[in-house]
Write an enzyme that holds these catalytic residues in place. Structure first.
Site, PDB file in Angstrom:
ATOM      1  N   ARG A  30     -45.891  -9.708   5.921  1.00  0.00           N
ATOM      2  CA  ARG A  30     -44.821 -10.623   6.311  1.00  0.00           C
ATOM      3  C   ARG A  30     -45.267 -12.052   6.008  1.00  0.00           C
ATOM      4  NH1 ARG A  30     -43.655  -8.311  12.279  1.00  0.00           N
ATOM      5  NH2 ARG A  30     -45.924  -8.209  12.211  1.00  0.00           N
ATOM      6  N   ASP A  64     -45.459 -16.031   5.235  1.00  0.00           N
ATOM      7  CA  ASP A  64     -44.905 -17.181   5.945  1.00  0.00           C
ATOM      8  C   ASP A  64     -43.967 -17.986   5.056  1.00  0.00           C
ATOM      9  OD1 ASP A  64     -46.306 -16.620   8.271  1.00  0.00           O
ATOM     10  OD2 ASP A  64     -47.995 -17.917   7.754  1.00  0.00           O
ATOM     11  N   TYR A 110     -54.653 -11.406  -2.299  1.00  0.00           N
ATOM     12  CA  TYR A 110     -53.991 -12.702  -2.329  1.00  0.00           C
ATOM     13  C   TYR A 110     -54.643 -13.614  -3.362  1.00  0.00           C
ATOM     14  CZ  TYR A 110     -51.225 -11.939   1.924  1.00  0.00           C
ATOM     15  OH  TYR A 110     -50.314 -11.468   2.847  1.00  0.00           O
ATOM     16  N   ARG A 126     -55.194 -19.219   4.313  1.00  0.00           N
ATOM     17  CA  ARG A 126     -55.001 -20.672   4.268  1.00  0.00           C
ATOM     18  C   ARG A 126     -56.080 -21.418   5.053  1.00  0.00           C
ATOM     19  NH1 ARG A 126     -49.098 -21.372   6.308  1.00  0.00           N
ATOM     20  NH2 ARG A 126     -49.723 -23.576   6.260  1.00  0.00           N
TER      21      ARG A 126
END
Length: 272
Positions: free
Chosen positions: A53, A55, A114, A205
């Site tokens: 999910r 952001d 990622y 992040r």
């Protein structure tokens, strides 16, 4: 009802994130609306599930989702029809495949990958605006790699997760962090490749924002190890903005899209 997996690409800029929200645009809601127009048996209020999910502002080139439809579809025709109904939203179905009924995009996944793109140059990024995080100072890739090495393996990542993270445990195994350098006109793009079975909220992040401080010379590489050991969110470096982050791949016991990609077929089995 047959179950279908979808490989999804999207620009996260216009969306409030993957997850459907009542008053804001979402990737999930956009795809569900397209499915409802395509397949009348996809009932109002029906949900699709995704591997991650993402952001607001986060992009994807390899998100995976699944949905139960009312009737069988040829995967190629389903892909084409869905993309027609999705236009002009910045969302594309790259592939569709029928999967076993116990396949679950999230719970059957064994790994997520990622990519974070960080551009270092003084001139504004015109063509990549909204697709990279830009800083105006040079970065030391060697120092960032040295700092990143402290994070590989199984650790308590409390320092590197959001205070709003809903995961039961901060213990995660980070399989890989690779930092590559790519020359661009009058600057360098640094690409952070991260792989793990799963990630905490804002973990990527938080890690990249901390490593940027190392690359800029504000932190020595060893301070990353100290921050990890502190198990304290206050010890983390700045959390970098979302626009450089991409979900690029999801790994399963078998490839749901094997017939298209030529990989190993997916094996049935209960999600874990």
């Amino acid at each position: 009802m047959p179950r279908y997996a979808f490989k999804v690409e999207y620009d996260g800029g216009p969306f409030a994130g993957w997850q459907a929200q009542a008053s804001q645009p979402s990737v999930q809601g956009t795809i569900e609306a397209a499915l409802a127009r395509l397949d009348p048996g996809f009932a109002a209020g029906a949900r699709i599930a995704a591997a991650g999910r993402t952001d607001a502002g986060v992009h994807a080139t390899g998100q995976v989702a699944h949905a139960d439809l009312a009737r069988p579809w040829d995967p190629f025709r389903l892909t084409e029809a869905l993309n027609w109904h999705l236009g002009p939203a910045p969302v594309a179905i790259l592939a569709a495949a029928e999967v076993p009924g116990d396949f679950h995009a999230r719970f059957s996944a064994r790994g997520r990958r990622y990519l974070f793109r960080l551009l270092a140059r003084r001139a504004p990024s015109v063509l990549e605006r909204g697709l990279v995080w830009q800083v105006r100072h040079p970065l030391d890739a060697g120092a960032m790699r040295e700092g990143a090495a402290h994070l590989v393996g199984r650790h308590d990542f409390t320092t590197f997760r959001s205070t709003m993270c809903q995961a039961r445990s901060p213990l995660k195994t980070l399989d890989r962090i690779e930092i590559t350098e790519h020359p661009v006109p009058h600057g360098t793009e640094y690409r952070f490749h991260l792989a793990a079975p799963s990630f905490l909220h804002n973990q990527v992040r938080s890690i990249v924002g901390t490593l940027e401080r190392v690359g800029a010379g504000a932190w020595p590489p060893g301070r990353v190890a100290d921050a990890l050991a502190a198990r304290d969110r206050a010890a983390c470096g700045p959390v970098c903005p979302p626009q450089g982050l991409y979900l690029v791949g999801v790994d399963y016991p078998g490839d749901p899209f094997a017939a298209i990609s030529g990989g190993a077929p997916i094996r049935a089995g209960s999600p874990s």
